[in-house]
Design an enzyme around this catalytic site. Structure first.
Site, PDB file in Angstrom:
ATOM      1  CG  LEU A  33      -1.927  -1.158   1.260  1.00 47.38           C
ATOM      2  CD1 LEU A  33      -2.972  -1.031   2.339  1.00 47.38           C
ATOM      3  CD2 LEU A  33      -2.509  -1.154  -0.145  1.00 47.38           C
ATOM      4  CB  THR A 132       7.500  -2.724 -18.551  1.00 45.78           C
ATOM      5  OG1 THR A 132       7.203  -1.699 -19.701  1.00 45.78           O
ATOM      6  CG2 THR A 132       9.031  -2.811 -17.965  1.00 45.78           C
ATOM      7  CG  ASP A 133       6.476  -1.567 -23.715  1.00 43.78           C
ATOM      8  OD1 ASP A 133       6.820  -1.095 -22.595  1.00 43.78           O
ATOM      9  OD2 ASP A 133       5.577  -1.432 -24.821  1.00 43.78           O
ATOM     10  CD  GLU A 134       8.326   2.328 -20.053  1.00 42.56           C
ATOM     11  OE1 GLU A 134       9.426   2.935 -19.466  1.00 42.56           O
ATOM     12  OE2 GLU A 134       7.354   2.867 -20.005  1.00 42.56           O
ATOM     13  CE1 TYR A 158       8.447   0.221 -13.904  1.00 41.49           C
ATOM     14  CE2 TYR A 158       8.565   0.900 -16.254  1.00 41.49           C
ATOM     15  CZ  TYR A 158       7.929   0.182 -15.265  1.00 41.49           C
ATOM     16  OH  TYR A 158       7.158  -0.595 -15.499  1.00 41.49           O
ATOM     17  CE  LYS A 162       8.584  -4.377 -14.025  1.00 42.61           C
ATOM     18  NZ  LYS A 162       7.825  -5.105 -12.918  1.00 42.61           N
ATOM     19  NE  ARG A 289       8.453  10.227 -18.664  1.00 41.58           N
ATOM     20  CZ  ARG A 289       7.451   9.349 -18.877  1.00 41.58           C
ATOM     21  NH1 ARG A 289       7.798   8.547 -19.667  1.00 41.58           N
ATOM     22  NH2 ARG A 289       6.384   9.622 -17.999  1.00 41.58           N
TER      23      ARG A 289
HETATM   24  P1  NAD Z   1       0.827   0.360  -9.657  1.00 37.85           P
HETATM   25  O1  NAD Z   1       2.014   1.665  -9.425  1.00 37.85           O
HETATM   26  O2  NAD Z   1      -0.583   1.065 -10.148  1.00 37.85           O
HETATM   27  O3  NAD Z   1       0.670  -0.543  -8.617  1.00 37.85           O
HETATM   28  C1  NAD Z   1       1.729  -1.243  -7.853  1.00 37.85           C
HETATM   29  C2  NAD Z   1       1.449  -1.844  -6.684  1.00 37.85           C
HETATM   30  O4  NAD Z   1       2.539  -2.503  -5.979  1.00 37.85           O
HETATM   31  C3  NAD Z   1       0.691  -0.782  -5.672  1.00 37.85           C
HETATM   32  O5  NAD Z   1      -0.530  -1.505  -5.224  1.00 37.85           O
HETATM   33  C4  NAD Z   1       1.810  -0.850  -4.543  1.00 37.85           C
HETATM   34  O6  NAD Z   1       1.269  -0.472  -3.441  1.00 37.85           O
HETATM   35  C5  NAD Z   1       2.542  -1.957  -4.677  1.00 37.85           C
HETATM   36  N1  NAD Z   1       3.819  -2.029  -4.393  1.00 37.85           N
HETATM   37  C6  NAD Z   1       4.825  -1.244  -4.420  1.00 37.85           C
HETATM   38  N2  NAD Z   1       5.810  -1.594  -3.687  1.00 37.85           N
HETATM   39  C7  NAD Z   1       5.809  -2.573  -3.289  1.00 37.85           C
HETATM   40  C8  NAD Z   1       6.547  -3.235  -2.267  1.00 37.85           C
HETATM   41  N3  NAD Z   1       7.832  -3.102  -2.038  1.00 37.85           N
HETATM   42  N4  NAD Z   1       6.081  -4.539  -1.634  1.00 37.85           N
HETATM   43  C9  NAD Z   1       4.522  -4.543  -1.901  1.00 37.85           C
HETATM   44  N5  NAD Z   1       3.922  -4.089  -2.829  1.00 37.85           N
HETATM   45  C10 NAD Z   1       4.393  -3.008  -3.454  1.00 37.85           C
HETATM   46  O7  NAD Z   1       1.566  -0.463 -10.751  1.00 37.85           O
HETATM   47  P2  NAD Z   1       0.727  -0.892 -12.329  1.00 37.85           P
HETATM   48  O8  NAD Z   1       0.538  -0.094 -13.300  1.00 37.85           O
HETATM   49  O9  NAD Z   1      -0.533  -1.704 -11.906  1.00 37.85           O
HETATM   50  O10 NAD Z   1       1.937  -1.909 -12.594  1.00 37.85           O
HETATM   51  C11 NAD Z   1       1.658  -3.242 -12.255  1.00 37.85           C
HETATM   52  C12 NAD Z   1       2.872  -4.202 -12.687  1.00 37.85           C
HETATM   53  O11 NAD Z   1       2.767  -4.338 -14.069  1.00 37.85           O
HETATM   54  C13 NAD Z   1       4.278  -3.404 -12.637  1.00 37.85           C
HETATM   55  O12 NAD Z   1       5.260  -4.571 -12.191  1.00 37.85           O
HETATM   56  C14 NAD Z   1       4.688  -2.685 -13.721  1.00 37.85           C
HETATM   57  O13 NAD Z   1       5.835  -2.647 -14.130  1.00 37.85           O
HETATM   58  C15 NAD Z   1       4.055  -3.637 -14.754  1.00 37.85           C
HETATM   59  N6  NAD Z   1       3.576  -3.103 -16.107  1.00 37.85           N
HETATM   60  C16 NAD Z   1       2.519  -1.949 -16.111  1.00 37.85           C
HETATM   61  C17 NAD Z   1       2.294  -1.472 -17.073  1.00 37.85           C
HETATM   62  C18 NAD Z   1       1.276  -0.319 -17.194  1.00 37.85           C
HETATM   63  O14 NAD Z   1       0.871   0.296 -18.354  1.00 37.85           O
HETATM   64  N7  NAD Z   1       0.792   0.064 -15.973  1.00 37.85           N
HETATM   65  C19 NAD Z   1       2.514  -1.916 -18.331  1.00 37.85           C
HETATM   66  C20 NAD Z   1       3.458  -3.102 -18.345  1.00 37.85           C
HETATM   67  C21 NAD Z   1       3.925  -3.648 -17.155  1.00 37.85           C
HETATM   68  O1  DAU Z   2       5.436   0.552 -21.642  1.00 45.10           O
HETATM   69  C1  DAU Z   2       4.743   0.063 -20.481  1.00 45.10           C
HETATM   70  C2  DAU Z   2       4.896   1.193 -19.436  1.00 45.10           C
HETATM   71  O2  DAU Z   2       3.654   2.226 -19.601  1.00 45.10           O
HETATM   72  C3  DAU Z   2       4.849   0.782 -18.079  1.00 45.10           C
HETATM   73  O3  DAU Z   2       5.842  -0.150 -17.778  1.00 45.10           O
HETATM   74  C4  DAU Z   2       4.986   1.937 -17.026  1.00 45.10           C
HETATM   75  O4  DAU Z   2       4.493   1.420 -15.701  1.00 45.10           O
HETATM   76  C5  DAU Z   2       3.677   2.729 -17.384  1.00 45.10           C
HETATM   77  O5  DAU Z   2       3.584   3.889 -16.466  1.00 45.10           O
HETATM   78  C6  DAU Z   2       3.814   3.275 -18.559  1.00 45.10           C
HETATM   79  O6  DAU Z   2       4.962   3.975 -18.972  1.00 45.10           O
HETATM   80  P1  DAU Z   2       4.926   5.578 -19.684  1.00 45.10           P
HETATM   81  O7  DAU Z   2       6.027   6.317 -19.390  1.00 45.10           O
HETATM   82  O8  DAU Z   2       4.863   5.203 -21.193  1.00 45.10           O
HETATM   83  O9  DAU Z   2       3.356   5.949 -19.169  1.00 45.10           O
HETATM   84  P2  DAU Z   2       2.940   7.515 -18.940  1.00 45.10           P
HETATM   85  O10 DAU Z   2       1.389   7.397 -18.628  1.00 45.10           O
HETATM   86  O11 DAU Z   2       3.701   8.165 -17.864  1.00 45.10           O
HETATM   87  O12 DAU Z   2       3.240   8.114 -20.230  1.00 45.10           O
HETATM   88  C7  DAU Z   2       2.719   7.870 -21.595  1.00 45.10           C
HETATM   89  C8  DAU Z   2       3.251   8.757 -22.637  1.00 45.10           C
HETATM   90  O13 DAU Z   2       2.894  10.138 -22.096  1.00 45.10           O
HETATM   91  C9  DAU Z   2       4.818   9.009 -22.286  1.00 45.10           C
HETATM   92  O14 DAU Z   2       5.383   9.230 -23.757  1.00 45.10           O
HETATM   93  C10 DAU Z   2       5.075  10.366 -21.562  1.00 45.10           C
HETATM   94  C11 DAU Z   2       3.765  11.006 -21.993  1.00 45.10           C
HETATM   95  N1  DAU Z   2       3.161  12.139 -21.142  1.00 45.10           N
HETATM   96  C12 DAU Z   2       2.938  11.638 -19.760  1.00 45.10           C
HETATM   97  C13 DAU Z   2       2.566  12.491 -18.787  1.00 45.10           C
HETATM   98  C14 DAU Z   2       2.481  11.750 -17.294  1.00 45.10           C
HETATM   99  C15 DAU Z   2       2.796  13.404 -21.388  1.00 45.10           C
HETATM  100  O15 DAU Z   2       3.209  13.601 -22.385  1.00 45.10           O
HETATM  101  N2  DAU Z   2       2.459  14.239 -20.403  1.00 45.10           N
HETATM  102  C16 DAU Z   2       2.203  13.746 -19.082  1.00 45.10           C
HETATM  103  O16 DAU Z   2       1.759  14.693 -18.333  1.00 45.10           O
END
Ligand code: NAD
Ligand code: DAU
Length: 356
Positions: A33, A132-134, A158, A162, A289
């Protein structure tokens, strides 16, 4: 049962809700949390005995191991992470701690538990690592999309953290035989997406009359996948993925950020017209960024060919559901943005700390 880490975050809570909508198999949801974890995402499961929530840190190996021994899950699905690229630029330490050290601790606990299982349970056990694809870095406009054999080239703290966790997971398979699976997914969107990420930030800022910040020229390209499609892919890989393999997950839906923002503004113009003008008027170009990856694209053919997974949603259907969800869950957004949910969680969980 299955043991889910990070199940109070965006994708994790969608996964837990989807899982229990389709299966009677209980979930132990282990989450620290942090600011990104929100138990209100799981309010629909209040009183549901199939959902057991334990607050804890994946870095706490002893606590994780004790829970594994007590509850004897057949699988660990590992979502817990620090996930926001911009936060990793401002403060990389937490990313190394959770994503690298935390995944290492979790692997150590899993290895100890797995080593104690009988032969049948040992063969059936899975450790599914959500990545992640990143990790693959950035693409030029004409480059082919990332495949499972693309070399790792992470560019942000980040994505580097990962990538490190992916390598540890891989090593635990090769060295110890731990039956691991790794998924590398593109950008998710949908309900419960924390409004620091592009799509929910734009929706909530637009409705609040605030600027819509576009980094740089807004021509960075992301591949967008509706979150329930990602959840379905994870279930499929858990069911039938080959241990030691990695699977790319994507939506075949590349879009420039500015185009995404225009679509959102136009949808909101129709659903919640402003007194005068368009939400597009709120668009503001801001400083880029640092190290911003220009383009991500995913080749998800292995997952389709081997396991028959394909996304069910198009961007049009997924974004319509998403905008509708945010419009009908304004209180969730307000709570998150005001920090009210954090105060509530402190009150609710302070006296429950450590109780399984
Ligand atoms: P999020 O940031 O919304 O949620 C992360 C969760 O992990 C939270 O509930 C947080 O409380 C918990 N957490 C953080 N540190 C912790 C710790 N030390 N111990 C236990 N719990 C902890 O993330 P998300 O967007 O739901 O992403 C989930 C996973 O999917 C991540 O591993 C992320 O790298 C991966 N991912 C996300 C995306 C995306 O677009 N959001 C895409 C590809 C992969
Ligand atoms: O590709 C998968 C990843 O996608 C995950 O692994 C990450 O956890 C997730 O956060 C996401 O990363 P991005 O950096 O791509 O997502 P974000 O929503 O932060 O940004 C999406 C795009 O938009 C990126 O090119 C940055 C841009 N952006 C983002 C914000 C927050 C803006 O232009 N303005 C903004 O204010």
């Amino acid at each position: 049962m299955i043991f889910v880490t990070g199940g109070a975050g965006f994708i994790g809570s969608n996964f837990v809700l989807d899982w229990l909508a389709q299966s009677q198999e209980p979930v132990l949801n282990y989450d620290k949390l942090t600011y990104a974890g929100n138990l209100k995402n799981l309010a629909a499961l209040d009183g549901d005995a199939r959902h057991l929530f334990v607050r804890g840190d994946i870095c706490d190996k002893d606590k994780v191991l004790a829970l594994l021994r007590q509850h004897r899950p057949r699988a660990i699905v590992h979502f817990a992470a620090e996930s926001h690229v911009d936060r990793s630029i401002l403060g990389p330490g937490a990313f190394i701690e959770t994503n690298v050290n935390g995944t290492f601790s979790l692997l150590e606990a899993a290895r100890a538990y797995w080593g104690e299982l009988d032969a049948e349970a040992k063969a059936a056990f899975r450790f599914l690592h959500v990545s992640t694809d990143e990790v693959y870095g950035t693409l030029g406009p004409e480059d082919p999309p990332f495949s499972e054999t693309t070399a790792y080239a992470p560019n942000s703290p980040y994505s580097a953290s990962k990538a490190a966790s992916d390598h540890l997971v891989r090593a635990y398979h090769h060295t110890y035989g731990l039956p691991v699976l790794t998924t590398n997914c593109s950008n998710n969107y949908g309900p419960y997406h924390f409004p620091e990420k592009l799509i929910p930030l734009i929706i909530s800022n637009a409705l609040a009359g605030k600027p819509l910040p576009i980094y740089g020229d807004g021509q960075q390209v992301r591949d967008w996948l509706y979150v329930s499609d990602h959840c379905a892919a994870i279930r499929r890989v858990l069911d039938a993925g080959r241990p030691g393999e990695t699977y790319n997950v994507g939506g075949w839906n590349e879009m420039a950020n500015l185009d995404v923002v225009h679509i959102l503004c136009d949808m909101l113009d129709r659903a919640r017209p402003k007194a005068a003008g368009s939400y597009r008027d709120q668009i503001t170009f801001v400083q880029d960024r640092p190290g911003h990856d220009r383009r991500y694209a995913i080749d998800a053919r292995k997952l389709e060919r081997e396991l028959g997974w394909k996304p069910a949603e198009t961007f049009e259907s997924g974004i319509a559901k998403t905008v509708d969800w945010y419009l009908t869950h304004q209180a969730w957004v307000d709570d998150v943005r005001s920090g009210a949910y954090l105060t509530w969680m402190e009150q609710n969980y302070a006296h429950r700390e450590g109780n399984a």
